[in-house]
Design an enzyme around this catalytic site. Structure first.
Site, short mmCIF file in Angstrom:
data_model
loop_
_atom_site.label_atom_id
_atom_site.label_comp_id
_atom_site.label_asym_id
_atom_site.label_seq_id
_atom_site.Cartn_x
_atom_site.Cartn_y
_atom_site.Cartn_z
CE LYS A 8 65.18 41.48 60.66
NZ LYS A 8 64.57 40.29 61.52
CB SER A 53 62.55 40.38 64.11
OG SER A 53 62.13 41.58 63.45
#
Length: 810
Positions: free
Chosen positions: A738, A695
């Site tokens: 996140k 990511s």
């Protein structure tokens, strides 16, 4: 054959004096010495001798000196007095012969002694092969008993051979057999001769088994008995004698009897009952000094202490359950809704007995996955409180031995059941709430894989017959409500994960933490520190500062510790005499907690070229990740250098990002030759923390582009997504965690893959209102957001995999 077996005897009068007997039963055909003691009994015998010389002999209940009619058993024996002598103390000693069985019809006289009308009670004879076989079996067995028992005269066996009448045979054996008074009376009261013989055959076989066993033990050990063995044999014989006399007070024997009563009272399954009785029989026959004695005793103690069939659950009240969950936990609406749904299904199954119709059907095991401190364990406690069940927490962190779950074989020294059985005994019921904590931290070793042992425990189709290795008998776990917790499901074995339904729990926002602190943490810490409500005042702004500068975390565990430190400061003031209420200030926070641990450093970290802000997922929640890139002139061709304890996947993402920039540098507006012949160094700070995953691909790409352009990236922007060689941005996981990490760090804009846009529905409304989200498909869109001041000429058609024409960044 006549009822009386054809015998002849004097006519029995219809009225007889009744002589009560203590601990003695006189049978027909038997000759017995008796003593008449006391004035009434002496007068009774003397009057009988003046008349027919016959008495009615009946067993007396109790020890009364002068029994009442109610104290006599109704069935007895008519006896003829053959000889009588008077002793010096006035008592009469006589010899009587039993004539026939009689019953009391009516008591006609109480004083000076009992007398009454009697009626004959002839026995029911029998014919046929079975009856003859019974008589022959009783005769043969009794002769074997006489031969095996030194205490019994051998003449008994010879006398028995001359008797052919079954009734006379039965009464002779009954009078010679070592039996209790109650057993003798029961045989006398039996009407059927065949039934008398059956009862005697059983008693003879029992005595014969004891006699033969003693004879065999004596024969086998006679030549090599030492002092200890001789003492043991004598003790065993003493126990046998005491047991026959009803005087067995051996503590070990008493313990065996206690275990026997427990086993009889428990609703054990048939298999468990058979095993328990078998082991109990071994224990009763085994000397206490044997090494195996303690092992069997411990096994029986464990077996009888388990909650077989014992339940504590109350009928499920869904409104009450929802109220308790709301009281104990702020927010977590989707998780609480899922728990209430699970309880609703369980309620319907119990009410409509669905579980009995389909054994394989069962509710999936809920696995609460989330960072520390978000309330996973307390959710289990709330479920237990809502359903009236006991709550048991089993910590699986660091368990690496399969025997910890299933138990050890009891042949090993120090063997014990596994944690499941131990927890059941602690709970005291067969339907508790089991919280299997930290299931993601199970380990495997040469001792086996405990995750494999949990497959049977957590499978509704198998746990009805869960068998602990130590116990060796199945225990029904289907009524147990299992819950699991984990920080991540990546390390859970796939077969184990397949048996569970993952329910994710994310971190809290600043506002949520503030409300949790007001509703739950502050009242709890006030009580814990002996403070009353209203004695301490903490302004909301002060709590926000504690949350923002001292406890940047996904959960509220650190916040609770900080509040506890503030409560100690307030308690000290009140203890020193300060008037209530005590209002805490910033100075008190700094004194209690020290200098701030976290700062708004986002703008300072991204204030120069070559730095980009990424978002990462960790088991403790989301986190902000800074990626730094530098270009260093080198001789002999450019290389890529990666530092910061990066994993293999993250290294490959950096190589893919660099290759994309080199192949599309001119079109993306990079300085001419910016990447040629240079060493590209990518570093991710917090170098002591391992990092991995795809990511960070777009973040590495943006940091490299910033270094090549010599332009800083926007300081209020963070990003996540996987990059491909063609510049495509692929979806990643952990979007909610996140985004919450970006929110806590003060990020205003978040760039994320377009395919992750539906994941934003999980983000709290408060965060969605505050932040701006930009979904992207390609690296060009990422760079356009990172450098908005750049001119963007049209891209060539091959700029992206979709074939769309997009403007390039100059």
């Amino acid at each position: 054959m006549s009822p009386a077996e054809g015998r002849e005897h004097p006519e029995i009068p219809k009225a007889l004096p009744l002589l009560p007997l203590r601990d003695t039963v006189v049978f027909p055909y038997s000759v017995v010495p008796l003593i008449a003691i006391g004035e009434s009994q002496v007068r009774l015998v003397e009057d009988a001798m003046r008349g027919s010389r016959m008495l009615g002999l009946f067993l007396q209940n109790g020890e009364a000196e002068k029994p009442s009619p109610a104290d006599l058993r109704t069935t007895g024996t008519a006896a003829l007095v053959h000889r009588m002598t008077r002793r010096p103390d006035g008592a009469l000693q006589m010899v009587v012969q039993g004539m026939a069985r009689i019953r009391i019809s009516r008591i006609t006289q109480v004083e000076p002694y009992l007398s009454g009308l009697i009626e004959p009670a002839p026995e029911q004879g029998g014919v046929g092969i079975e009856f003859d076989a019974l008589a022959n079996t009783a005769r043969d067995l009794f002769q074997r008993l006489v031969a095996a028992s030194p205490q019994m005269p051998k003449a008994l066996g010879e006398a028995l051979s001359a008797i052919s009448a079954p009734l006379q045979l039965a009464y002779l054996i009954a009078s010679a057999m070592p039996m209790s008074t109650e057993e003798r009376q029961e045989i006398l009261e039996l009407d059927s001769v065949a039934e008398k013989l059956r009862r005697l055959v059983s008693a003879i076989q029992r005595q014969l088994a004891v006699a033969e066993l003693e004879h065999r033990i004596a024969a086998e050990t006679e030549q090599h008995l030492g002092k200890q063995q001789r003492e043991h044999l004598l003790r065993e014989r003493l126990r046998t004698i005491q047991r026959e006399l009803g005087e067995d007070d051996d503590p070990d024997r008493a313990a065996v009897e206690d275990l026997r009563k427990k086993i009889e009272s428990l609703p054990l399954p048939e298999e468990a009952r058979r095993e328990a009785e078998r082991e109990l029989g071994r224990l009763a026959r085994m000397p206490p000094v044997s090494a195996e004695h303690g092992m069997i005793r411990a096994w029986l103690d464990w077996l009888t202490s388990l909650p077989w069939g014992k339940t504590t659950a109350v009928p499920i009240d869904l409104k009450k359950a929802r109220k308790i969950l709301d009281e104990d936990h702020h927010d977590l609406e989707r998780i609480k809704q899922r728990i209430v749904e699970s309880l609703a299904v369980k309620k319907l199954r119990e009410e409509r007995q669905r579980a009995a119709e389909d054994d394989s059907a069962g509710e999936p095991i809920l696995c609460l996955v989330g960072p520390p401190g978000v309330g996973k364990t307390s959710l289990g406690q709330s479920i237990a409180r809502a359903t009236g069940r006991q709550f048991v927490r089993i910590s699986l962190g660091g368990v690496h031995d399969e025997a910890e779950i299933r138990g050890h074989r009891r042949t090993y020294i120090g063997a014990m059941p596994g944690r499941i059985v131990q927890a059941l005994r602690r709970a005291g019921s067969s339907d508790p709430v089991f919280m299997l904590d930290e299931i993601d931290k199970l380990g495997a070793s040469f001792h086996g894989d405990p995750a494999a042992a949990l497959l049977e425990v957590l499978d509704p189709a198998q746990n009805r017959t869960f068998t602990d290795t130590y116990l060796g008998v199945p225990f029904d776990l289907s009524r147990v409500l299992f819950l699991c917790t984990a920080n991540t499901f990546d390390t859970i074995a796939p077969p184990l994960l397949d048996r569970m339904e993952v329910v994710p729990l994310s971190g809290y926002t600043e506002e949520e933490k503030l409300r949790i602190a007001r509703s739950h943490l502050l009242p709890k810490q006030l009580r814990a520190h002996g403070l009353r409500e209203g004695e301490v005042q903490i302004p909301d702004e002060l709590l926000r500062r504690v949350i923002r500068e001292y406890t940047r975390e996904a959960g509220v565990r650190g916040l609770e510790r900080a509040i506890a430190a503030l409560m100690r400061k307030a308690a000290l003031r009140i203890g020193e005499g300060a008037p209530a209420p005590v209002t805490l200030s910033e100075a008190d926070v700094k004194e209690a907690l020290g200098r701030p641990r976290f700062h708004a450093e986002l703008a300072e970290r991204v204030d120069r070229p070559g730095v980009a802000t990424g978002l990462a997922w960790t088991p403790a929640g989301g986190d902000v990740l800074f990626v730094e890139a530098a270009l260093v002139p080198a001789t002999g061709g450019g290389t890529l250098q990666l530092t910061g304890m990066l994993g293999e996947v993250m290294r490959e993402s950096a190589q893919a990002a660099l290759t994309f920039l080199r192949s599309n540098g001119a079109r993306l507006g990079l300085l001419e030759g910016a990447l040629d012949g240079k060493t590209v160094h990518v570093h991710v700070p917090a170098g002591a923390t391992p990092k991995d995953g795809p990511s960070a691909g777009v973040t590495i790409l943006t940091a490299l582009a910033s270094a090549a352009r010599q332009r800083p990236v926007r300081s209020d922007l963070a990003m996540t997504g996987e990059i491909t060689l063609r510049g495509k941005v692929l979806p990643v996981g952990g979007i909610k965690e996140k985004v919450l990490a970006a929110y806590r760090a003060g990020v205003k804009d978040v760039v994320l893959p377009r395919l992750n846009e539906p994941d934003l529905e999980d983000v709290p409304e408060e965060v969605r209102r505050t932040m701006r989200f930009t979904p992207v498909d390609s690296a060009d869109e990422v760079l356009r957001e990172a450098f908005p001041e750049q001119a963007s000429p049209e891209l060539e058609p091959e700029a992206c995999e979709t074939g769309e024409e997009r403007p390039s960044l100059q």
